[in-house]
Structures are given as C-alpha cells and as structure tokens.
Write a protein that holds these residues in place. Structure first.
Motif, PDB file in Angstrom:
ATOM      1  N   GLU A 168      31.899  58.603   2.076  1.00 54.48           N
ATOM      2  CA  GLU A 168      33.128  58.252   2.770  1.00 54.48           C
ATOM      3  C   GLU A 168      34.324  58.926   2.127  1.00 54.48           C
ATOM      4  O   GLU A 168      34.355  59.132   0.911  1.00 54.48           O
ATOM      5  CB  GLU A 168      33.336  56.741   2.755  1.00 54.48           C
ATOM      6  CG  GLU A 168      32.257  55.968   3.473  1.00 54.48           C
ATOM      7  CD  GLU A 168      32.465  54.471   3.395  1.00 54.48           C
ATOM      8  OE1 GLU A 168      32.063  53.799   4.345  1.00 54.48           O
ATOM      9  OE2 GLU A 168      33.026  53.976   2.393  1.00 54.48           O
ATOM     10  N   THR A 169      35.307  59.242   2.943  1.00 54.87           N
ATOM     11  CA  THR A 169      36.551  59.808   2.451  1.00 54.87           C
ATOM     12  C   THR A 169      37.324  58.760   1.652  1.00 54.87           C
ATOM     13  O   THR A 169      37.146  57.558   1.859  1.00 54.87           O
ATOM     14  CB  THR A 169      37.415  60.331   3.622  1.00 54.87           C
ATOM     15  OG1 THR A 169      38.589  60.950   3.086  1.00 54.87           O
ATOM     16  CG2 THR A 169      37.798  59.235   4.582  1.00 54.87           C
ATOM     17  N   ASP A 170      38.168  59.220   0.754  1.00 53.96           N
ATOM     18  CA  ASP A 170      39.047  58.309   0.022  1.00 53.96           C
ATOM     19  C   ASP A 170      40.468  58.364   0.570  1.00 53.96           C
ATOM     20  O   ASP A 170      41.382  57.786  -0.001  1.00 53.96           O
ATOM     21  CB  ASP A 170      39.029  58.615  -1.480  1.00 53.96           C
ATOM     22  CG  ASP A 170      39.613  59.977  -1.825  1.00 53.96           C
ATOM     23  OD1 ASP A 170      39.761  60.827  -0.919  1.00 53.96           O
ATOM     24  OD2 ASP A 170      39.905  60.205  -3.017  1.00 53.96           O
ATOM     25  N   LEU A 171      40.647  59.047   1.684  1.00 51.86           N
ATOM     26  CA  LEU A 171      41.971  59.212   2.274  1.00 51.86           C
ATOM     27  C   LEU A 171      42.250  58.118   3.302  1.00 51.86           C
ATOM     28  O   LEU A 171      41.334  57.671   3.997  1.00 51.86           O
ATOM     29  CB  LEU A 171      42.078  60.574   2.953  1.00 51.86           C
ATOM     30  CG  LEU A 171      41.911  61.781   2.038  1.00 51.86           C
ATOM     31  CD1 LEU A 171      41.844  63.051   2.857  1.00 51.86           C
ATOM     32  CD2 LEU A 171      43.040  61.847   1.030  1.00 51.86           C
ATOM     33  N   PRO A 172      43.525  57.725   3.430  1.00 55.48           N
ATOM     34  CA  PRO A 172      43.860  56.769   4.490  1.00 55.48           C
ATOM     35  C   PRO A 172      43.691  57.428   5.858  1.00 55.48           C
ATOM     36  O   PRO A 172      43.778  58.658   5.977  1.00 55.48           O
ATOM     37  CB  PRO A 172      45.324  56.416   4.210  1.00 55.48           C
ATOM     38  CG  PRO A 172      45.852  57.531   3.382  1.00 55.48           C
ATOM     39  CD  PRO A 172      44.685  58.113   2.632  1.00 55.48           C
ATOM     40  N   PRO A 173      43.441  56.642   6.890  1.00 58.29           N
ATOM     41  CA  PRO A 173      43.215  57.205   8.231  1.00 58.29           C
ATOM     42  C   PRO A 173      44.302  58.175   8.703  1.00 58.29           C
ATOM     43  O   PRO A 173      44.012  59.165   9.354  1.00 58.29           O
ATOM     44  CB  PRO A 173      43.137  55.969   9.134  1.00 58.29           C
ATOM     45  CG  PRO A 173      42.643  54.894   8.224  1.00 58.29           C
ATOM     46  CD  PRO A 173      43.274  55.180   6.879  1.00 58.29           C
ATOM     47  N   SER A 174      45.546  57.923   8.336  1.00 58.59           N
ATOM     48  CA  SER A 174      46.641  58.780   8.799  1.00 58.59           C
ATOM     49  C   SER A 174      46.603  60.184   8.206  1.00 58.59           C
ATOM     50  O   SER A 174      47.230  61.109   8.741  1.00 58.59           O
ATOM     51  CB  SER A 174      47.990  58.130   8.480  1.00 58.59           C
ATOM     52  OG  SER A 174      48.130  57.975   7.072  1.00 58.59           O
ATOM     53  N   CYS A 175      45.857  60.400   7.129  1.00 56.44           N
ATOM     54  CA  CYS A 175      45.804  61.706   6.462  1.00 56.44           C
ATOM     55  C   CYS A 175      44.527  62.490   6.729  1.00 56.44           C
ATOM     56  O   CYS A 175      44.448  63.662   6.404  1.00 56.44           O
ATOM     57  CB  CYS A 175      45.944  61.525   4.958  1.00 56.44           C
ATOM     58  SG  CYS A 175      47.513  60.841   4.443  1.00 56.44           S
ATOM     59  N   ARG A 176      43.532  61.866   7.280  1.00 56.95           N
ATOM     60  CA  ARG A 176      42.203  62.478   7.369  1.00 56.95           C
ATOM     61  C   ARG A 176      42.162  63.758   8.188  1.00 56.95           C
ATOM     62  O   ARG A 176      41.419  64.669   7.859  1.00 56.95           O
ATOM     63  CB  ARG A 176      41.198  61.472   7.919  1.00 56.95           C
ATOM     64  CG  ARG A 176      40.958  60.362   6.944  1.00 56.95           C
ATOM     65  CD  ARG A 176      40.045  59.310   7.471  1.00 56.95           C
ATOM     66  NE  ARG A 176      40.000  58.209   6.511  1.00 56.95           N
ATOM     67  CZ  ARG A 176      39.429  57.063   6.732  1.00 56.95           C
ATOM     68  NH1 ARG A 176      38.821  56.843   7.898  1.00 56.95           N
ATOM     69  NH2 ARG A 176      39.433  56.123   5.823  1.00 56.95           N
ATOM     70  N   ASN A 177      42.925  63.845   9.237  1.00 56.72           N
ATOM     71  CA  ASN A 177      42.883  65.034  10.095  1.00 56.72           C
ATOM     72  C   ASN A 177      43.787  66.155   9.633  1.00 56.72           C
ATOM     73  O   ASN A 177      43.733  67.253  10.179  1.00 56.72           O
ATOM     74  CB  ASN A 177      43.229  64.659  11.536  1.00 56.72           C
ATOM     75  CG  ASN A 177      42.136  63.833  12.171  1.00 56.72           C
ATOM     76  OD1 ASN A 177      40.972  63.957  11.815  1.00 56.72           O
ATOM     77  ND2 ASN A 177      42.517  62.977  13.095  1.00 56.72           N
ATOM     78  N   ILE A 178      44.628  65.895   8.632  1.00 55.47           N
ATOM     79  CA  ILE A 178      45.563  66.932   8.188  1.00 55.47           C
ATOM     80  C   ILE A 178      45.361  67.346   6.733  1.00 55.47           C
ATOM     81  O   ILE A 178      45.924  68.329   6.291  1.00 55.47           O
ATOM     82  CB  ILE A 178      47.029  66.485   8.400  1.00 55.47           C
ATOM     83  CG1 ILE A 178      47.314  65.188   7.626  1.00 55.47           C
ATOM     84  CG2 ILE A 178      47.333  66.317   9.874  1.00 55.47           C
ATOM     85  CD1 ILE A 178      48.770  64.774   7.613  1.00 55.47           C
ATOM     86  N   HIS A 179      44.538  66.619   5.995  1.00 56.40           N
ATOM     87  CA  HIS A 179      44.329  66.940   4.576  1.00 56.40           C
ATOM     88  C   HIS A 179      43.459  68.192   4.461  1.00 56.40           C
ATOM     89  O   HIS A 179      42.387  68.257   5.060  1.00 56.40           O
ATOM     90  CB  HIS A 179      43.679  65.755   3.860  1.00 56.40           C
ATOM     91  CG  HIS A 179      43.672  65.900   2.387  1.00 56.40           C
ATOM     92  ND1 HIS A 179      44.789  65.684   1.617  1.00 56.40           N
ATOM     93  CD2 HIS A 179      42.690  66.265   1.532  1.00 56.40           C
ATOM     94  CE1 HIS A 179      44.493  65.901   0.356  1.00 56.40           C
ATOM     95  NE2 HIS A 179      43.222  66.248   0.275  1.00 56.40           N
ATOM     96  N   PRO A 180      43.884  69.187   3.683  1.00 60.00           N
ATOM     97  CA  PRO A 180      43.163  70.471   3.681  1.00 60.00           C
ATOM     98  C   PRO A 180      41.906  70.531   2.815  1.00 60.00           C
ATOM     99  O   PRO A 180      41.055  71.385   3.033  1.00 60.00           O
ATOM    100  CB  PRO A 180      44.206  71.444   3.140  1.00 60.00           C
ATOM    101  CG  PRO A 180      45.059  70.605   2.243  1.00 60.00           C
ATOM    102  CD  PRO A 180      45.115  69.249   2.915  1.00 60.00           C
ATOM    103  N   SER A 181      41.762  69.655   1.832  1.00 57.32           N
ATOM    104  CA  SER A 181      40.611  69.785   0.931  1.00 57.32           C
ATOM    105  C   SER A 181      39.563  68.723   1.238  1.00 57.32           C
ATOM    106  O   SER A 181      39.833  67.709   1.870  1.00 57.32           O
ATOM    107  CB  SER A 181      41.056  69.677  -0.528  1.00 57.32           C
ATOM    108  OG  SER A 181      41.529  68.379  -0.813  1.00 57.32           O
ATOM    109  N   GLY A 182      38.358  69.016   0.756  1.00 59.93           N
ATOM    110  CA  GLY A 182      37.284  68.053   0.949  1.00 59.93           C
ATOM    111  C   GLY A 182      35.941  68.664   0.607  1.00 59.93           C
ATOM    112  O   GLY A 182      35.847  69.721  -0.015  1.00 59.93           O
TER     113      GLY A 182
END
Length: 120
Positions: free
Chosen positions: A10-24
């Motif tokens: 699972e991602t550790d990012l909040p839902p509002s950032c998941r589609n715009i965060h560049p790394s992963g």
C-alpha cells in the motif's frame, strides 16, 4: 495447513497526493505454472524504485526484457521515499532503480532470493 497466502503493498501517501506524486515503486510479478509431472505454481516478484514517473519507461522496458508483462504484471505504487518503502517492506527492496533523469541502475547479486531478473 495453508494453501495460499497473499501480501498487499500500500502507498503511504494521502489520497489527495496519489495521482500527482512522482516517485514510487514498480511491482512486477509473474507466475509459472507446473507441468504434467509437477503441479506447482511459482511466482516471481521484483521491485524497481522510480524517482520520477516521467522517466518510468526505461524501467518497464527492462522488466519486459525479463518476461514481465506491462499490461498484466507491472503496477506502480506511489510512495513518499525509497527509504520509507524499504523500512516498511524490507522483503521488497528494489532490484533496480530509475534515477531522477531516467538513468537505470540495476542491483545485482545482493538479494537472498530470486527476483525474476536472472539473479541467483
């Protein structure tokens, strides 16, 4: 006795950032079926840290060369930092890394289990 187990990343990012965060992380997986003599399904998993998803193509192409399928076996999981990923999922350390400007770095022979990239 357990016949099957699964693990969810699972991602550790909040839902509002998941589609715009560049790394992963790219999680690539594939299954190998048995044959008429051996009825064992085997899964291989490998992971790639992506510093900037704008440069993800090199890592995907590399994984495809090793038999991972873009449309059926590679998923991108946005994540805050590589260190946070490795702290949370130490068994899923990246076998390759796509650096900020698209340069690909492959880590060889340091993992204790097969990762689908032809390593021992």
């Amino acid at each position: 006795s357990v016949d099957k187990s699964s693990f969810t990343f699972e991602t550790d990012l909040p839902p509002s950032c998941r589609n715009i965060h560049p790394s992963g992380i790219l999680h690539a997986f594939r299954s190998h079926g048995g044959n008429k003599h051996v009825h064992v399904n085997r899964q291989e998993h490998t992971f790639a840290w992506i510093a900037n998803s704008l440069h993800i193509e090199g890592a995907i192409s590399h994984l495809e060369r090793f038999g991972f399928e873009r449309t059926n076996g590679i998923v991108f999981i946005p994540y805050s930092t590589k260190r946070n990923w490795m702290d949370r999922y130490p068994h899923a350390a990246p076998a390759l890394e796509c650096l900020e400007h698209g340069r690909l770095y492959v880590y060889l022979n340091w993992r204790p289990y097969p990762n689908g990239l032809g390593e021992p």
